[in-house]
Design a protein around this motif. Structure first.
Motif, PDB file in Angstrom:
ATOM      1  N   GLU A  50      35.333  12.563 -16.002  1.00 56.96           N
ATOM      2  CA  GLU A  50      36.496  11.794 -15.548  1.00 56.96           C
ATOM      3  C   GLU A  50      36.118  10.597 -14.691  1.00 56.96           C
ATOM      4  N   HIS A  51      34.877  10.571 -14.198  1.00 56.96           N
ATOM      5  CA  HIS A  51      34.448   9.510 -13.282  1.00 56.96           C
ATOM      6  C   HIS A  51      33.190   8.848 -13.844  1.00 56.96           C
ATOM      7  N   PRO A  52      33.330   7.729 -14.524  1.00 51.75           N
ATOM      8  CA  PRO A  52      32.174   7.074 -15.164  1.00 51.75           C
ATOM      9  C   PRO A  52      31.004   6.813 -14.218  1.00 51.75           C
ATOM     10  N   LEU A  53      31.272   6.573 -12.927  1.00 51.68           N
ATOM     11  CA  LEU A  53      30.194   6.290 -11.999  1.00 51.68           C
ATOM     12  C   LEU A  53      29.262   7.492 -11.813  1.00 51.68           C
ATOM     13  N   ALA A  54      29.727   8.687 -12.169  1.00 52.30           N
ATOM     14  CA  ALA A  54      28.912   9.891 -12.006  1.00 52.30           C
ATOM     15  C   ALA A  54      28.047  10.180 -13.234  1.00 52.30           C
ATOM     16  N   ARG A  55      28.230   9.441 -14.314  1.00 47.18           N
ATOM     17  CA  ARG A  55      27.541   9.789 -15.564  1.00 47.18           C
ATOM     18  C   ARG A  55      26.030   9.642 -15.456  1.00 47.18           C
ATOM     19  N   GLU A  56      25.566   8.551 -14.869  1.00 43.71           N
ATOM     20  CA  GLU A  56      24.126   8.342 -14.742  1.00 43.71           C
ATOM     21  C   GLU A  56      23.498   9.415 -13.857  1.00 43.71           C
ATOM     22  N   GLU A  57      24.176   9.748 -12.759  1.00 51.50           N
ATOM     23  CA  GLU A  57      23.654  10.785 -11.860  1.00 51.50           C
ATOM     24  C   GLU A  57      23.629  12.138 -12.547  1.00 51.50           C
ATOM     25  N   ALA A  58      24.661  12.451 -13.336  1.00 57.10           N
ATOM     26  CA  ALA A  58      24.698  13.730 -14.042  1.00 57.10           C
ATOM     27  C   ALA A  58      23.531  13.843 -15.014  1.00 57.10           C
ATOM     28  N   ALA A  59      23.290  12.778 -15.790  1.00 57.31           N
ATOM     29  CA  ALA A  59      22.183  12.796 -16.744  1.00 57.31           C
ATOM     30  C   ALA A  59      20.846  12.937 -16.018  1.00 57.31           C
ATOM     31  N   LEU A  60      20.706  12.251 -14.872  1.00 55.92           N
ATOM     32  CA  LEU A  60      19.484  12.334 -14.082  1.00 55.92           C
ATOM     33  C   LEU A  60      19.239  13.753 -13.592  1.00 55.92           C
ATOM     34  N   ARG A  61      20.273  14.388 -13.071  1.00 50.44           N
ATOM     35  CA  ARG A  61      20.111  15.741 -12.531  1.00 50.44           C
ATOM     36  C   ARG A  61      19.715  16.729 -13.621  1.00 50.44           C
ATOM     37  N   ILE A  62      20.322  16.612 -14.797  1.00 51.94           N
ATOM     38  CA  ILE A  62      19.978  17.526 -15.879  1.00 51.94           C
ATOM     39  C   ILE A  62      18.539  17.284 -16.325  1.00 51.94           C
ATOM     40  N   ALA A  63      18.134  16.026 -16.382  1.00 49.44           N
ATOM     41  CA  ALA A  63      16.747  15.725 -16.755  1.00 49.44           C
ATOM     42  C   ALA A  63      15.767  16.370 -15.778  1.00 49.44           C
ATOM     43  N   TYR A  64      16.087  16.309 -14.506  1.00 49.83           N
ATOM     44  CA  TYR A  64      15.209  16.931 -13.515  1.00 49.83           C
ATOM     45  C   TYR A  64      15.184  18.451 -13.693  1.00 49.83           C
ATOM     46  N   LEU A  65      16.351  19.056 -13.921  1.00 52.23           N
ATOM     47  CA  LEU A  65      16.380  20.497 -14.159  1.00 52.23           C
ATOM     48  C   LEU A  65      15.490  20.871 -15.337  1.00 52.23           C
ATOM     49  N   ARG A  66      15.445  19.996 -16.327  1.00 51.25           N
ATOM     50  CA  ARG A  66      14.682  20.277 -17.544  1.00 51.25           C
ATOM     51  C   ARG A  66      13.195  19.957 -17.379  1.00 51.25           C
ATOM     52  N   GLY A  67      12.771  19.645 -16.161  1.00 50.03           N
ATOM     53  CA  GLY A  67      11.349  19.516 -15.872  1.00 50.03           C
ATOM     54  C   GLY A  67      10.763  18.150 -16.075  1.00 50.03           C
ATOM     55  N   GLN A  68      11.591  17.103 -16.060  1.00 49.24           N
ATOM     56  CA  GLN A  68      11.099  15.756 -16.321  1.00 49.24           C
ATOM     57  C   GLN A  68      10.660  15.028 -15.052  1.00 49.24           C
ATOM     58  N   ALA A  69      10.636  15.721 -13.928  1.00 49.70           N
ATOM     59  CA  ALA A  69      10.115  15.154 -12.678  1.00 49.70           C
ATOM     60  C   ALA A  69       9.776  16.301 -11.739  1.00 49.70           C
ATOM     61  N   ALA A  70       8.827  16.050 -10.848  1.00 54.47           N
ATOM     62  CA  ALA A  70       8.448  17.054  -9.859  1.00 54.47           C
ATOM     63  C   ALA A  70       9.288  16.883  -8.596  1.00 54.47           C
ATOM     64  N   ARG A  71       9.524  17.986  -7.910  1.00 51.86           N
ATOM     65  CA  ARG A  71      10.220  17.907  -6.623  1.00 51.86           C
ATOM     66  C   ARG A  71       9.323  17.204  -5.594  1.00 51.86           C
ATOM     67  N   PRO A  72       9.895  16.492  -4.606  1.00 54.18           N
ATOM     68  CA  PRO A  72      11.336  16.307  -4.357  1.00 54.18           C
ATOM     69  C   PRO A  72      11.970  15.327  -5.338  1.00 54.18           C
ATOM     70  N   TRP A  73      13.191  15.636  -5.743  1.00 53.29           N
ATOM     71  CA  TRP A  73      13.913  14.866  -6.747  1.00 53.29           C
ATOM     72  C   TRP A  73      14.753  13.770  -6.088  1.00 53.29           C
ATOM     73  N   ALA A  74      14.952  12.700  -6.818  1.00 53.35           N
ATOM     74  CA  ALA A  74      15.712  11.556  -6.290  1.00 53.35           C
ATOM     75  C   ALA A  74      17.183  11.664  -6.665  1.00 53.35           C
ATOM     76  N   TRP A  75      17.833  12.752  -6.240  1.00 60.94           N
ATOM     77  CA  TRP A  75      19.269  12.909  -6.454  1.00 60.94           C
ATOM     78  C   TRP A  75      20.025  12.132  -5.395  1.00 60.94           C
ATOM     79  N   THR A  76      21.191  11.631  -5.774  1.00 63.76           N
ATOM     80  CA  THR A  76      22.080  11.011  -4.800  1.00 63.76           C
ATOM     81  C   THR A  76      22.832  12.116  -4.062  1.00 63.76           C
ATOM     82  N   PRO A  77      22.759  12.170  -2.729  1.00 58.74           N
ATOM     83  CA  PRO A  77      23.368  13.293  -1.999  1.00 58.74           C
ATOM     84  C   PRO A  77      24.866  13.440  -2.247  1.00 58.74           C
ATOM     85  N   GLU A  78      25.622  12.357  -2.259  1.00 55.15           N
ATOM     86  CA  GLU A  78      27.079  12.446  -2.389  1.00 55.15           C
ATOM     87  C   GLU A  78      27.564  11.468  -3.444  1.00 55.15           C
ATOM     88  N   LEU A  79      28.533  11.915  -4.222  1.00 55.70           N
ATOM     89  CA  LEU A  79      29.197  11.016  -5.176  1.00 55.70           C
ATOM     90  C   LEU A  79      30.689  11.247  -5.098  1.00 55.70           C
TER      91      LEU A  79
END
Length: 291
Positions: free
Chosen positions: A262-291
């Motif tokens: 419902e919120h287009p501004l969250a789409r890039e962050e959502a895709a990023l978070r799923i990519a990290y869950l799937r192992g495409q980056a090592a922790r610490p992850w560059a998630w945006t704290p609040e959206l």
């Protein structure tokens, strides 16, 4: 907004409260409005009458034990129900800010030390509540991601069935992060959002702060050490930490994934978070704290 105001007007009429010039505080899954005379109304999503009633009982129980927490308004029958939406009424907090890690530790330590009640219907912690529904609602993700998320959820549920022994089960907040523990200008540290209060492993409440350091780097090592010292335990040393970390990270990712529909501004962050869950980056992850 207009639908919320219609529900609010009917609920206020039912309990005899004035809703003149009601001000929206937050409009999300739960809508909050500021009413006259220091009252906050909370409109739950459809079909949550039992959950809202349970939250009021928990608030009353915490008040009896003198635990600083949001206070349900006294002397009215609540929740009110309008068009399957439960409406509850609360005392407005004085001016406040988000809590620090140390303040979160102090607040949940007090909560965890309480005796477990048997008469308010707390129930057992369900760390997976609504996750399957959020995967279904995450329509902006690829089908491959949605399939992986379903399999990942099933794997975590199977692992949780064999959660290693840890600290004794107790009353847990269920969503103990710095937005749900606030410090008021008059010196109180107050628990908010009692919706997920239940009986379960106290480590679940501790993991929320631990991953802010280990997974995201949002707090410093000194902040995390202070948190552990105030609470009296370091959850990272527990053999079940990685499992609860993985569940909490999944919850955080799916929250944004659902919002992205419902919120287009969250789409890039959502895709990023799923990519990290799937192992495409090592922790610490560059998630945006609040959206």
């Amino acid at each position: 907004m207009n639908d919320h105001l219609t529900v609010l007007a009917a609920a206020c009429a039912e309990v005899g409260l004035d809703h003149t010039n009601a001000e929206p505080i937050r409009l999300g899954e739960n809508a909050l409005f500021r009413l006259p005379a220091g009252v906050v109304a909370r409109i739950a999503r459809s079909g949550q009458l039992a959950a809202a009633a349970r939250e009021v009982r928990i608030a009353q129980w915490l008040a009896e034990h003198e635990i600083p927490a949001v206070r349900a308004l006294k002397d009215i029958t609540q929740p009110a129900e309008v068009d399957r939406r439960a409406v509850t009424f609360w005392e407005e907090l004085p001016p406040h800010r988000n809590g620090t890690p140390a303040e979160v530790a102090t607040a949940i330590r007090r909560l965890h030390d309480l005796p477990v009640p048997t008469d308010i219907g707390l129930g057992s912690l369900d760390p997976f509540v609504r996750l399957a529904e959020r995967i279904d609602a995450a329509t902006t993700l690829t089908e491959a991601d949605r399939t992986w998320l379903g399999e990942h959820l099933a794997s975590l549920q199977a692992r949780y069935a064999n959660l290693p022994p840890g600290l004794p089960h107790c009353v847990v907040h269920g969503d103990a992060w710095v937005g749900n523990v606030v410090a008021t200008d008059d010196g109180q540290v107050v628990l908010l959002d009692l919706e997920r209060c239940s009986v379960g492993p106290p480590e679940w409440d501790l993991v929320s702060t631990a991953i802010k350091h280990t997974s995201f780097g949002w707090i410093t090592a000194d902040d995390y050490r202070d948190f552990c010292d105030r609470y009296g335990h370091d959850v990272i040393t527990w053999s079940g930490f990685n499992l609860l970390r993985d569940v909490r990270e999944l919850r955080m990712a799916l929250y944004i994934a659902q919002r992205a529909a419902e919120h287009p501004l969250a789409r890039e962050e959502a895709a990023l978070r799923i990519a990290y869950l799937r192992g495409q980056a090592a922790r610490p992850w560059a998630w945006t704290p609040e959206l």
